[in-house]
Design a protein around this motif. Sequence first.
Motif, PDB file in Angstrom:
ATOM      1  N   LYS A 258       0.858  -1.364   0.024  1.00  0.00           N
ATOM      2  CA  LYS A 258      -0.113  -0.054   0.105  1.00  0.00           C
ATOM      3  C   LYS A 258       0.784   1.456  -0.022  1.00  0.00           C
ATOM      4  CE  LYS A 258      -3.429   2.517   2.612  1.00  0.00           C
ATOM      5  NZ  LYS A 258      -4.391   2.479   3.839  1.00  0.00           N
ATOM      6  N   LEU A 259       0.453   2.433  -0.973  1.00  0.00           N
ATOM      7  CA  LEU A 259       1.172   3.580  -0.732  1.00  0.00           C
ATOM      8  C   LEU A 259      -0.089   4.555  -0.531  1.00  0.00           C
ATOM      9  CD1 LEU A 259       3.386   3.486  -4.067  1.00  0.00           C
ATOM     10  CD2 LEU A 259       4.260   3.360  -1.400  1.00  0.00           C
ATOM     11  N   GLN A 260       0.396   5.599   0.433  1.00  0.00           N
ATOM     12  CA  GLN A 260      -0.778   6.446   0.659  1.00  0.00           C
ATOM     13  C   GLN A 260      -0.039   7.714   0.734  1.00  0.00           C
ATOM     14  OE1 GLN A 260      -3.568   5.678   3.763  1.00  0.00           O
ATOM     15  NE2 GLN A 260      -3.236   7.615   4.818  1.00  0.00           N
ATOM     16  N   TYR A 261      -0.750   8.682   0.428  1.00  0.00           N
ATOM     17  CA  TYR A 261      -0.144  10.277   0.417  1.00  0.00           C
ATOM     18  C   TYR A 261      -1.209  11.064   1.108  1.00  0.00           C
ATOM     19  CZ  TYR A 261       1.487  14.781  -0.656  1.00  0.00           C
ATOM     20  OH  TYR A 261       1.951  16.373  -0.558  1.00  0.00           O
ATOM     21  N   THR A 262      -0.960  11.902   2.244  1.00  0.00           N
ATOM     22  CA  THR A 262      -1.797  12.553   2.818  1.00  0.00           C
ATOM     23  C   THR A 262      -1.264  14.043   3.037  1.00  0.00           C
ATOM     24  OG1 THR A 262      -2.438  10.704   4.384  1.00  0.00           O
ATOM     25  CG2 THR A 262      -3.091  13.067   5.015  1.00  0.00           C
ATOM     26  N   ASN A 263      -2.038  14.928   2.369  1.00  0.00           N
ATOM     27  CA  ASN A 263      -1.596  16.317   2.632  1.00  0.00           C
ATOM     28  C   ASN A 263      -2.905  17.306   3.226  1.00  0.00           C
ATOM     29  OD1 ASN A 263      -0.894  19.028   2.010  1.00  0.00           O
ATOM     30  ND2 ASN A 263       0.186  18.581   0.148  1.00  0.00           N
ATOM     31  N   ILE A 264      -2.878  17.774   4.342  1.00  0.00           N
ATOM     32  CA  ILE A 264      -3.975  18.515   4.807  1.00  0.00           C
ATOM     33  C   ILE A 264      -3.767  19.931   4.382  1.00  0.00           C
ATOM     34  CG2 ILE A 264      -5.072  18.978   6.830  1.00  0.00           C
ATOM     35  CD1 ILE A 264      -3.886  16.325   8.115  1.00  0.00           C
ATOM     36  N   ARG A 265      -2.693  20.341   3.731  1.00  0.00           N
ATOM     37  CA  ARG A 265      -2.577  21.662   3.437  1.00  0.00           C
ATOM     38  C   ARG A 265      -3.794  22.293   2.827  1.00  0.00           C
ATOM     39  NH1 ARG A 265       3.761  20.585   2.290  1.00  0.00           N
ATOM     40  NH2 ARG A 265       4.481  20.083   4.534  1.00  0.00           N
ATOM     41  N   PRO A 266      -4.291  21.706   1.721  1.00  0.00           N
ATOM     42  CA  PRO A 266      -5.465  22.572   1.207  1.00  0.00           C
ATOM     43  C   PRO A 266      -6.630  22.505   1.820  1.00  0.00           C
ATOM     44  CG  PRO A 266      -4.269  20.846  -0.582  1.00  0.00           C
ATOM     45  CD  PRO A 266      -3.571  20.621   1.043  1.00  0.00           C
ATOM     46  N   TYR A 267      -6.768  21.460   2.494  1.00  0.00           N
ATOM     47  CA  TYR A 267      -7.862  21.160   3.633  1.00  0.00           C
ATOM     48  C   TYR A 267      -7.959  22.493   4.552  1.00  0.00           C
ATOM     49  CZ  TYR A 267     -11.054  19.817   7.383  1.00  0.00           C
ATOM     50  OH  TYR A 267     -12.128  19.697   8.067  1.00  0.00           O
ATOM     51  N   PHE A 268      -6.535  22.638   5.250  1.00  0.00           N
ATOM     52  CA  PHE A 268      -6.479  23.824   6.408  1.00  0.00           C
ATOM     53  C   PHE A 268      -6.711  24.985   5.743  1.00  0.00           C
ATOM     54  CE2 PHE A 268      -3.996  21.143   9.526  1.00  0.00           C
ATOM     55  CZ  PHE A 268      -4.984  20.346   9.818  1.00  0.00           C
ATOM     56  N   GLY A 269      -6.326  25.243   4.530  1.00  0.00           N
ATOM     57  CA  GLY A 269      -6.500  26.519   3.887  1.00  0.00           C
ATOM     58  C   GLY A 269      -8.088  26.894   3.811  1.00  0.00           C
ATOM     59  N   LEU A 270      -8.926  25.912   3.927  1.00  0.00           N
ATOM     60  CA  LEU A 270     -10.317  26.199   3.667  1.00  0.00           C
ATOM     61  C   LEU A 270     -11.036  26.436   5.082  1.00  0.00           C
ATOM     62  CD1 LEU A 270     -11.477  23.595   0.892  1.00  0.00           C
ATOM     63  CD2 LEU A 270     -10.880  25.897   0.664  1.00  0.00           C
ATOM     64  N   ILE A 271     -10.352  25.630   6.045  1.00  0.00           N
ATOM     65  CA  ILE A 271     -11.183  25.598   7.493  1.00  0.00           C
ATOM     66  C   ILE A 271     -10.341  26.518   8.366  1.00  0.00           C
ATOM     67  CG2 ILE A 271     -11.872  24.156   9.520  1.00  0.00           C
ATOM     68  CD1 ILE A 271     -13.295  23.989   6.593  1.00  0.00           C
ATOM     69  N   ASN A 272     -10.748  27.379   9.183  1.00  0.00           N
ATOM     70  CA  ASN A 272     -10.212  28.201  10.053  1.00  0.00           C
ATOM     71  C   ASN A 272      -9.434  27.520  11.002  1.00  0.00           C
ATOM     72  OD1 ASN A 272     -10.641  30.731   8.623  1.00  0.00           O
ATOM     73  ND2 ASN A 272     -12.460  30.772  10.026  1.00  0.00           N
ATOM     74  N   GLN A 273      -8.271  27.503  11.424  1.00  0.00           N
ATOM     75  CA  GLN A 273      -7.541  26.641  12.566  1.00  0.00           C
ATOM     76  C   GLN A 273      -7.221  27.597  13.731  1.00  0.00           C
ATOM     77  OE1 GLN A 273      -6.725  23.232  12.207  1.00  0.00           O
ATOM     78  NE2 GLN A 273      -8.296  23.647  10.114  1.00  0.00           N
ATOM     79  N   GLU A 274      -6.799  26.931  14.701  1.00  0.00           N
ATOM     80  CA  GLU A 274      -6.459  27.554  16.129  1.00  0.00           C
ATOM     81  C   GLU A 274      -5.020  27.757  15.979  1.00  0.00           C
ATOM     82  OE1 GLU A 274      -7.631  28.883  19.086  1.00  0.00           O
ATOM     83  OE2 GLU A 274      -9.751  28.857  18.307  1.00  0.00           O
ATOM     84  N   ILE A 275      -4.294  26.911  15.128  1.00  0.00           N
ATOM     85  CA  ILE A 275      -3.163  26.623  15.339  1.00  0.00           C
ATOM     86  C   ILE A 275      -2.707  27.657  14.096  1.00  0.00           C
ATOM     87  CG2 ILE A 275      -0.777  25.335  14.742  1.00  0.00           C
ATOM     88  CD1 ILE A 275      -2.443  23.117  15.983  1.00  0.00           C
ATOM     89  N   ASP A 276      -1.303  28.433  14.177  1.00  0.00           N
ATOM     90  CA  ASP A 276      -0.878  29.285  13.183  1.00  0.00           C
ATOM     91  C   ASP A 276       0.053  28.454  12.378  1.00  0.00           C
ATOM     92  OD1 ASP A 276       0.126  31.217  11.676  1.00  0.00           O
ATOM     93  OD2 ASP A 276       0.886  32.385  13.185  1.00  0.00           O
ATOM     94  N   TRP A 277      -0.469  27.783  11.411  1.00  0.00           N
ATOM     95  CA  TRP A 277       0.391  26.880  10.680  1.00  0.00           C
ATOM     96  C   TRP A 277       1.399  27.601   9.690  1.00  0.00           C
ATOM     97  CZ3 TRP A 277       0.971  21.839  11.775  1.00  0.00           C
ATOM     98  CH2 TRP A 277      -0.211  21.302  12.752  1.00  0.00           C
ATOM     99  N   ARG A 278       2.599  27.094   9.378  1.00  0.00           N
ATOM    100  CA  ARG A 278       3.471  27.633   8.475  1.00  0.00           C
ATOM    101  C   ARG A 278       3.289  26.904   7.402  1.00  0.00           C
ATOM    102  NH1 ARG A 278       9.766  28.272   9.461  1.00  0.00           N
ATOM    103  NH2 ARG A 278      10.464  29.418   7.647  1.00  0.00           N
ATOM    104  N   THR A 279       3.400  25.333   7.540  1.00  0.00           N
ATOM    105  CA  THR A 279       3.014  24.550   6.589  1.00  0.00           C
ATOM    106  C   THR A 279       2.592  23.351   7.274  1.00  0.00           C
ATOM    107  OG1 THR A 279       5.414  23.682   6.798  1.00  0.00           O
ATOM    108  CG2 THR A 279       5.128  24.891   4.849  1.00  0.00           C
ATOM    109  N   PRO A 280       1.013  23.174   7.063  1.00  0.00           N
ATOM    110  CA  PRO A 280       0.461  21.947   7.778  1.00  0.00           C
ATOM    111  C   PRO A 280       0.926  20.715   7.297  1.00  0.00           C
ATOM    112  CG  PRO A 280      -1.163  23.796   6.782  1.00  0.00           C
ATOM    113  CD  PRO A 280       0.245  24.073   6.285  1.00  0.00           C
ATOM    114  N   PRO A 281       0.639  19.825   7.929  1.00  0.00           N
ATOM    115  CA  PRO A 281       1.255  18.380   7.878  1.00  0.00           C
ATOM    116  C   PRO A 281       0.786  17.709   6.783  1.00  0.00           C
ATOM    117  CG  PRO A 281      -0.155  18.242   9.995  1.00  0.00           C
ATOM    118  CD  PRO A 281      -0.396  19.742   9.529  1.00  0.00           C
ATOM    119  N   ALA A 282       2.092  17.138   6.026  1.00  0.00           N
ATOM    120  CA  ALA A 282       1.775  16.441   5.028  1.00  0.00           C
ATOM    121  C   ALA A 282       2.692  14.936   5.092  1.00  0.00           C
ATOM    122  CB  ALA A 282       2.366  17.040   3.705  1.00  0.00           C
ATOM    123  N   SER A 283       2.420  13.944   4.545  1.00  0.00           N
ATOM    124  CA  SER A 283       3.109  12.538   4.807  1.00  0.00           C
ATOM    125  C   SER A 283       2.861  11.683   3.705  1.00  0.00           C
ATOM    126  CB  SER A 283       2.463  12.282   6.185  1.00  0.00           C
ATOM    127  OG  SER A 283       1.184  11.377   6.142  1.00  0.00           O
TER     128      SER A 283
END
Length: 718
Positions: A258-283
Amino acid sequence: MRLLFTPLLFIIMLPALAQTKLAGRVTDRQGQGIPLANVILAGTYDGATTDNEGAFSFETFETGTHKLVVKYVGYKDFEQEVVLAGRPVVLHAALEETINELDAVEITAGSFMASDESRRTVLKAIDIATTAGATADIAGALNTLPGTQKVGESGRLFVRGGDGNETKTFIDGMLVLDAYGPAAPNTPSRGRFLPFMFKGTSFSTGGYSAEYGQALSSALVLDSRDKAEMTRTDIGLLSVGGDVTHTQAWERGSVAGKLQYTNIRPYFGLINQEIDWRTPPASWEGVGAFRHEVGKTGMVKVYGNMSRTDFSLYEHDIDNPASRVAYALQNDYRYINAFYKDVLSERWTVRGGAAYTYQQNDSHAGTTATLETEKGVHAKTVFEGSLTDKVELKTGAEVLQRRYSQDIHTEGMPTAIRAFDETCIAVFTEADVYASNRFVTRAGARGEYNTLTGKTSVDPRLSMAYKTGNVGQVSLAYGIFRQTANNTWVRLNANLEAEKAEHYILNYQHVTGGRTFRVETYYKRYRDLVKYTGTTEPTQLNNTGRGSAQGVELFWRDNETVRGVDYWVSYSFLDTRRNYLNYPESAMPAFASRHNASLVVKYFIEPLKSQVGTTYSYTSGRPYNNPNKTSFNSERTPYYSDLSLNWSYLPKPYLIVYFSCTNVLGRDNIFGYTYSDTPTGDGFYNSRPVRQAAPRFLFVGIFLTLSKDKSVNQLPTL
């Protein structure tokens, strides 16, 4: 005529004079009569059935020595030679109960099992995957069971007053050094392993087997799946990434990748976050599994997992929010597990294997760079078998070797290196002794030698269970458990003793049809916990810390009353106090909550080809220390409340559309408060609440399965 009939009458009466009467009683070992037992003379048609009191009586024309046999389901056959010579034979047959694997009592104190279909199950892989709010995370689903505390800013399993490091995960008996992925400060982490990889799950909240060590509060034991039966390809298109899995099966084995790519950066760009992300998690993550049958009864399994995750954010000063420091983390993880199991004889099996874990965190905070590395090897061999039909034995040995290092480099300062090596050698043995199908005692011990302390320890384990009827049973468990202190403290003082806990558990379980009811009470005593002085830099580390935890837990599950509906309710009451770390006095720790409750409901709507689920979780306020108050840990956070939903729609048997939403009502849950290190001019310490990273988390996925059997889908793995 008289001379003629006298010999004739004698001839007619001769057989009657040769008859022998057999009578007696059939009982169990306690002297209770056994009704409807079959009593026969071997090789003849002569015999009888016992009455309600276990009594029997019959006559036979047979003569000489014969074997009398008594048979009854659930008991061993009784055999005894009798001499038939016309004189009455009276005997007492005391039957010995056979121990039937399916009917025999199981020890349930502190343990939730989900494995063999012949056993009563609590949570299977599909239960974990379809529990709303869990987002297919094993720890997330188990947090709906009694004995756990919801610690939303961590995501780990906190069990019965123990912190998240006191629960250890084992895959096929092999220890996983860190079963959780990396996370930003005060944000929940997820388990590294997906539930569908495992056919059996045992979650023990205490009193677990002597086989499992280095776990102070809880053991999560995962039994990986055997070979796949079908070649298939699974594709997932996710709102936060994507994955593809291919399984190739043959007659005696299978391989999957299995190969999986997760990138929450586009999602966090649409939803307001309590954390001041510089680059949200990607893996990215790669998983492989090889299964192959060896010989007639052997099985080889190899499982591997590797991943890389990175993110960065800004941490703001409490007193001056405009002032911020950049923090970045890159995590590299490797885990490989090789396992072998085989049947040695009719009574004995052997299993064993080895696992290797590698984890490295490369973090940067301002002008300080920290490189933290941990490597470990765990090897184990276990023999299991029956000494007699009433005594089952498990014995084995293992070795755990790990190395930890932390390099801290700050601009203008020399590099600080902290490291230690640990080798732990252990032997363990325990026996299940069945007095009957209703009563079993498990006694065992675990011996360990640890190179950090240079000491040897022996810890006893004892459990008992008694069936009160066909559907109910009572269980007791006791044990001493130990665990090397957290790396945070051992890297400062490698001579610290292991921390210890004593477990006392009383459990009642009632299972009938599709309904399960459990009530459990426990007492747990902590000894040799880490204690130190200071706030920013710990000093005088020692093992003088103490603590205790006690509570009552309830669990009810029903998938029978309403067609298509499966639900469970759990409640936990916890009373715990500790005097450890830099606590000035004994107090309830900040991660603990007195009341925890969950309601999980799943409903399959056949006309709509859909399964919907909802989970409601409640946790009473947790303590925290307010330096502006004179009393320690006297403040309480608001209560935690979360209502989550999910929906699986099957437009085609091989196609699934999946949607989930956590915290639908958008409650502003607060997990605690962070205070400034220094007071203001008027002596007041400013604070900032620790909140959820976002009010809600929305997830949408489309899952497609390609196989010859077009009715196969990924619903059990979502």
